[in-house]
Design a protein around this motif. Structure first.
Motif, mmCIF file in Angstrom:
data_model
loop_
_atom_site.group_PDB
_atom_site.id
_atom_site.type_symbol
_atom_site.label_atom_id
_atom_site.label_comp_id
_atom_site.label_asym_id
_atom_site.label_seq_id
_atom_site.Cartn_x
_atom_site.Cartn_y
_atom_site.Cartn_z
ATOM 1 N N LYS A 66 0.823 -1.101 0.037
ATOM 2 C CA LYS A 66 -0.012 -0.056 -0.238
ATOM 3 C C LYS A 66 0.886 1.353 -0.072
ATOM 4 C CE LYS A 66 -3.839 -2.376 2.628
ATOM 5 N NZ LYS A 66 -4.559 -2.342 3.747
ATOM 6 N N ARG A 67 2.079 1.241 0.408
ATOM 7 C CA ARG A 67 3.085 2.221 0.496
ATOM 8 C C ARG A 67 3.675 2.604 -0.943
ATOM 9 N NH1 ARG A 67 5.800 3.664 5.520
ATOM 10 N NH2 ARG A 67 4.592 2.798 7.170
ATOM 11 N N GLU A 68 3.405 1.793 -1.883
ATOM 12 C CA GLU A 68 3.740 2.125 -3.119
ATOM 13 C C GLU A 68 3.085 3.435 -3.804
ATOM 14 O OE1 GLU A 68 3.364 -1.245 -5.706
ATOM 15 O OE2 GLU A 68 4.729 -2.600 -4.271
ATOM 16 N N GLY A 69 3.828 4.331 -4.492
ATOM 17 C CA GLY A 69 3.413 5.605 -4.726
ATOM 18 C C GLY A 69 3.129 6.445 -3.629
ATOM 19 N N TRP A 70 3.595 6.535 -2.548
ATOM 20 C CA TRP A 70 3.667 7.397 -1.555
ATOM 21 C C TRP A 70 4.541 8.571 -1.859
ATOM 22 C CZ3 TRP A 70 2.620 5.375 4.138
ATOM 23 C CH2 TRP A 70 1.157 4.821 4.172
ATOM 24 N N TRP A 71 4.288 9.705 -1.455
ATOM 25 C CA TRP A 71 5.309 10.841 -1.649
ATOM 26 C C TRP A 71 6.540 10.553 -0.617
ATOM 27 C CZ3 TRP A 71 5.021 14.665 -5.317
ATOM 28 C CH2 TRP A 71 3.823 14.563 -6.124
ATOM 29 N N THR A 72 7.854 10.776 -0.992
ATOM 30 C CA THR A 72 9.002 10.621 -0.391
ATOM 31 C C THR A 72 9.665 12.155 -0.226
ATOM 32 O OG1 THR A 72 10.018 9.731 -2.340
ATOM 33 C CG2 THR A 72 9.200 8.374 -0.604
ATOM 34 N N GLU A 73 9.092 13.041 -1.266
ATOM 35 C CA GLU A 73 9.783 14.276 -1.114
ATOM 36 C C GLU A 73 8.559 15.454 -1.585
ATOM 37 O OE1 GLU A 73 13.010 14.600 -3.909
ATOM 38 O OE2 GLU A 73 12.047 13.591 -5.375
ATOM 39 N N LEU A 74 9.071 16.707 -1.351
ATOM 40 C CA LEU A 74 8.162 17.711 -1.659
ATOM 41 C C LEU A 74 7.783 17.768 -3.278
ATOM 42 C CD1 LEU A 74 9.247 20.758 0.380
ATOM 43 C CD2 LEU A 74 7.234 19.503 0.561
ATOM 44 N N PRO A 75 6.521 18.145 -3.766
ATOM 45 C CA PRO A 75 6.455 18.229 -5.117
ATOM 46 C C PRO A 75 7.213 19.176 -5.795
ATOM 47 C CG PRO A 75 4.390 18.742 -3.975
ATOM 48 C CD PRO A 75 5.459 18.062 -3.069
ATOM 49 N N ARG A 76 7.687 19.141 -6.991
ATOM 50 C CA ARG A 76 8.219 20.566 -7.470
ATOM 51 C C ARG A 76 7.511 21.802 -7.499
ATOM 52 N NH1 ARG A 76 13.037 20.974 -10.168
ATOM 53 N NH2 ARG A 76 13.198 18.710 -10.032
ATOM 54 N N ALA A 77 6.073 21.480 -8.065
ATOM 55 C CA ALA A 77 5.194 22.347 -8.159
ATOM 56 C C ALA A 77 4.123 22.157 -7.054
ATOM 57 C CB ALA A 77 4.673 22.733 -9.460
ATOM 58 N N GLY A 78 3.649 22.870 -6.274
ATOM 59 C CA GLY A 78 2.530 22.842 -5.265
ATOM 60 C C GLY A 78 1.480 22.741 -5.856
ATOM 61 N N LEU A 79 0.530 22.091 -5.095
ATOM 62 C CA LEU A 79 -0.774 21.485 -5.525
ATOM 63 C C LEU A 79 -1.821 22.628 -5.389
ATOM 64 C CD1 LEU A 79 -0.935 17.758 -4.138
ATOM 65 C CD2 LEU A 79 -0.313 18.535 -6.551
ATOM 66 N N GLY A 80 -1.547 23.569 -4.669
ATOM 67 C CA GLY A 80 -2.470 24.636 -4.485
ATOM 68 C C GLY A 80 -3.677 24.251 -4.022
ATOM 69 N N VAL A 81 -4.946 24.657 -4.327
ATOM 70 C CA VAL A 81 -6.177 24.264 -3.733
ATOM 71 C C VAL A 81 -6.503 22.897 -4.185
ATOM 72 C CG1 VAL A 81 -7.183 26.681 -3.357
ATOM 73 C CG2 VAL A 81 -7.304 25.497 -5.510
ATOM 74 N N GLY A 82 -5.950 22.604 -5.134
ATOM 75 C CA GLY A 82 -6.085 21.099 -5.747
ATOM 76 C C GLY A 82 -5.863 20.063 -4.876
ATOM 77 N N VAL A 83 -4.945 20.545 -3.721
ATOM 78 C CA VAL A 83 -4.734 19.261 -2.514
ATOM 79 C C VAL A 83 -6.023 18.888 -1.764
ATOM 80 C CG1 VAL A 83 -4.498 21.161 -0.636
ATOM 81 C CG2 VAL A 83 -2.938 18.838 -0.853
ATOM 82 N N ILE A 84 -6.900 19.962 -1.901
ATOM 83 C CA ILE A 84 -8.318 19.528 -1.223
ATOM 84 C C ILE A 84 -8.879 18.234 -1.930
ATOM 85 C CG2 ILE A 84 -10.622 20.236 -0.461
ATOM 86 C CD1 ILE A 84 -8.321 21.730 1.211
ATOM 87 N N GLU A 85 -9.038 18.213 -3.187
ATOM 88 C CA GLU A 85 -9.371 17.209 -3.844
ATOM 89 C C GLU A 85 -8.591 15.947 -3.597
ATOM 90 O OE1 GLU A 85 -12.141 16.924 -5.629
ATOM 91 O OE2 GLU A 85 -12.695 19.062 -4.803
ATOM 92 N N LYS A 86 -7.255 15.993 -3.471
ATOM 93 C CA LYS A 86 -6.397 14.887 -3.095
ATOM 94 C C LYS A 86 -6.675 14.248 -1.913
ATOM 95 C CE LYS A 86 -2.936 12.346 -3.748
ATOM 96 N NZ LYS A 86 -2.936 11.207 -4.729
#
Length: 541
Positions: free
Chosen positions: A95-115
């Protein structure tokens, strides 16, 4: 005359001793006392271990330590332990596959709410089928849920560390503490009317602070520098954590036949180093209230502290008593009780991360604080483990208490107590099951001498239920919440069907954890069980 006679005797003794010892090599004379001291220390350690753990467990631990020295044995044991850990994880690593291991280069902005919504949608469906966990009834999008969420959001940026700035949060905390203290005996003459406390992040922190305060209070009062604490085996594991954190020797005492704290057994362990004894109202495993009145008398007679764990019962027992349920004494009205822990985020229906630790008076509580005078950053004092604390949670707790009021809590208590009684009735109608002890509140534990109760739990899990497996005796329990009011009949039906399924088809299903729970309960080497748990946690978090 007497001096001369004594001197002559000493000279004769010296000559006789030298004559006797002259037959031995000097190196033997040098090593003999050291070896004797070593043997004495080993024997003392063995006897201490036997007293603490019992002869059987001490012997098993010694045997396992010895057998691991055999070439290849330790490697084999480690490999088998890893197999168990892998089974316990049940796909966590995948289940850990695909988990973030570092900051995204460009922030998700308000799209993070959908995430966030997307990830939340992958959580297990918990509504109505979890033991404890979520205590508020209804849907997350309405009612009390919505109210609490709005209160937390309104004060999400606040921090009571800065009292001069966030004065509203400081008031909320003081009022939550006062209201909770009033529920738990502060208005009674026997309490002294001086009950005080602080809000914490949860029951474990409340217990940690109560233990730390008791340790330091007893050191100041009686000079105890090698503190010991006595708990029933039914007491929460937070006391084990406190004992490890604060270097306190922990004595774990068997409960009586009714699964309550055995006062006579506890008395046998009290000595000059005892700083604290513990009772629960109720205990987490079986929902049974310990004899707090008798424990209070015991604590008073020996001049030691008594902590009552009301993390589960604090916002139920006062109202159950008003409703006419036969609730024994449990709060500061009992002489001898020096501290209490009570979770607001359970039956207080506050947001997760809110609890209260209370003390009979300020003389005890002041030992909870940490003051630092020599820091270059200035003078510093902190009341709890955390320095910065989330003011939003404190505001949410205040909102919960104020929105519900006494009438709201009475209504909720009536509903969950009736569900608890209904579940007990349903269990009694299943001949293969029996209830553990006599539950005093909203936790019902049950086991079986006919079917494997952990296999029953597995079948219940397949039906969407999330119950708590217990040991000694092997059993499972359900902690009733408002989420269960609408589904109590479904629980009774599913439990009856699960028992019948296991009875007709005994044996664990594929991927079942029943064999692991069963083996862990029977495994004589508790050190190995400890290692399994540590390895599991290390590979999970």
């Amino acid at each position: 005359m007497d001096f001369s006679s004594a001197k002559s005797s000493l000279i004769r003794f010296r000559a006789s001793a030298n004559s006797f010892l002259s037959q031995y090599e000097p190196v033997i004379l040098l090593l003999a006392p050291l070896l004797t001291l070593l043997v004495a220390r080993v024997l003392q350690s063995f006897l201490d271990a036997v007293r603490e753990k019992g002869f059987k467990q001490t012997f098993v631990a010694f045997f396992m330590s010895s057998i691991k020295l055999v070439p290849g044995v330790n490697k084999y044991i480690e490999a088998e332990k890893q197999k168990v850990v892998d089974k316990m994880q049940s796909g966590v690593k995948s289940k850990r596959e695909g988990w973030w291991t570092e900051l995204p280069r460009a922030g998700l902005g308000v799209g993070v709410i959908e995430k966030l919504k997307e990830e939340k949608g992958k959580d297990v469906v918990w509504q109505g089928k979890c033991s404890g966990t979520v205590y508020i009834g209804g849907s997350e999008a309405e009612g009390h849920f919505s109210l609490i969420n709005e209160a937390c959001s309104m004060f999400a940026h606040t921090n009571p560390l800065h009292l001069d700035i966030f004065q509203s949060v400081a008031r909320f905390e003081a009022e939550v503490i006062a209201m909770t203290a009033a529920l738990l005996g502060n208005k009674e003459k026997a309490s002294g009317g001086q009950v005080c406390g602080n809000m914490t992040s949860g029951g474990t922190e409340s217990i940690l602070l109560a233990v730390k305060s008791s340790r330091d209070y007893m050191r100041n009062k009686r000079g105890i520098t090698r503190p010991e604490m006595i708990i029933p085996v039914s007491a929460h594991s937070a006391y084990d954590k406190a004992a490890q954190y604060f270097n306190i020797k922990l004595w774990r005492v068997p409960v009586d036949k009714e699964f309550r704290a055995d006062v006579k057994a506890i008395k046998k362990y009290i000595n000059r180093n005892t700083i604290l004894i513990v009772g629960s109202a109720p205990g987490f495993p079986h929902g049974i209230i310990d004899p707090i009145q008798e424990l209070g008398e015991l604590a008073l007679s020996h001049g030691t502290c008594l902590h009552v764990d009301l993390c589960l019962g604090g916002f139920v027992l006062p109202f159950a008593k008003k409703l006419g349920y036969p609730i024994p004494p449990f709060d500061f009205s009992v002489q001898g009780v020096t501290s209490i822990s009570v979770d607001v985020h359970k039956y207080g229906l506050a947001p997760k991360g809110t609890s209260v630790v209370l003390y009979r008076n300020r003389e005890i509580r002041k030992h909870q604080f940490v003051a630092v005078t020599e820091w270059s950053g200035g003078l510093y004092v902190s009341p709890t483990v955390a320095g910065s604390r989330p003011g939003g949670l404190i505001a949410g707790a205040w909102a919960a208490l104020m929105s519900l009021g006494q009438e709201g809590y009475l209504e909720n208590t009536k509903a969950i107590m009736e569900v608890s009684e209904s579940i007990q009735k349903g269990i009694k109608e299943i001949p293969e099951l029996f209830i553990i002890g006599r539950p005093d509140m909203t936790i019902v534990a049950f086991g079986s001498d006919v079917v494997d109760i952990f296999e029953v739990n597995d079948i219940m899990s397949s039906k969407g239920w999330h119950l708590n497996p217990l040991q000694r005796p092997n059993s499972i329990h359900i902690c009733v919440t408002l989420q269960h009011v609408a589904v109590v009949d479904v629980f009774r039906r599913d439990l009856r069907e699960s028992v019948e399924t296991v009875k007709q088809n005994p044996g664990p299903a594929n991927g079942s954890l029943a064999p692991i729970y069963g083996a862990a309960g029977r495994m004589p080497d508790r050190g190995m069980v400890n290692e399994l748990l540590v390895n599991y946690m290390d590979s999970t978090c």
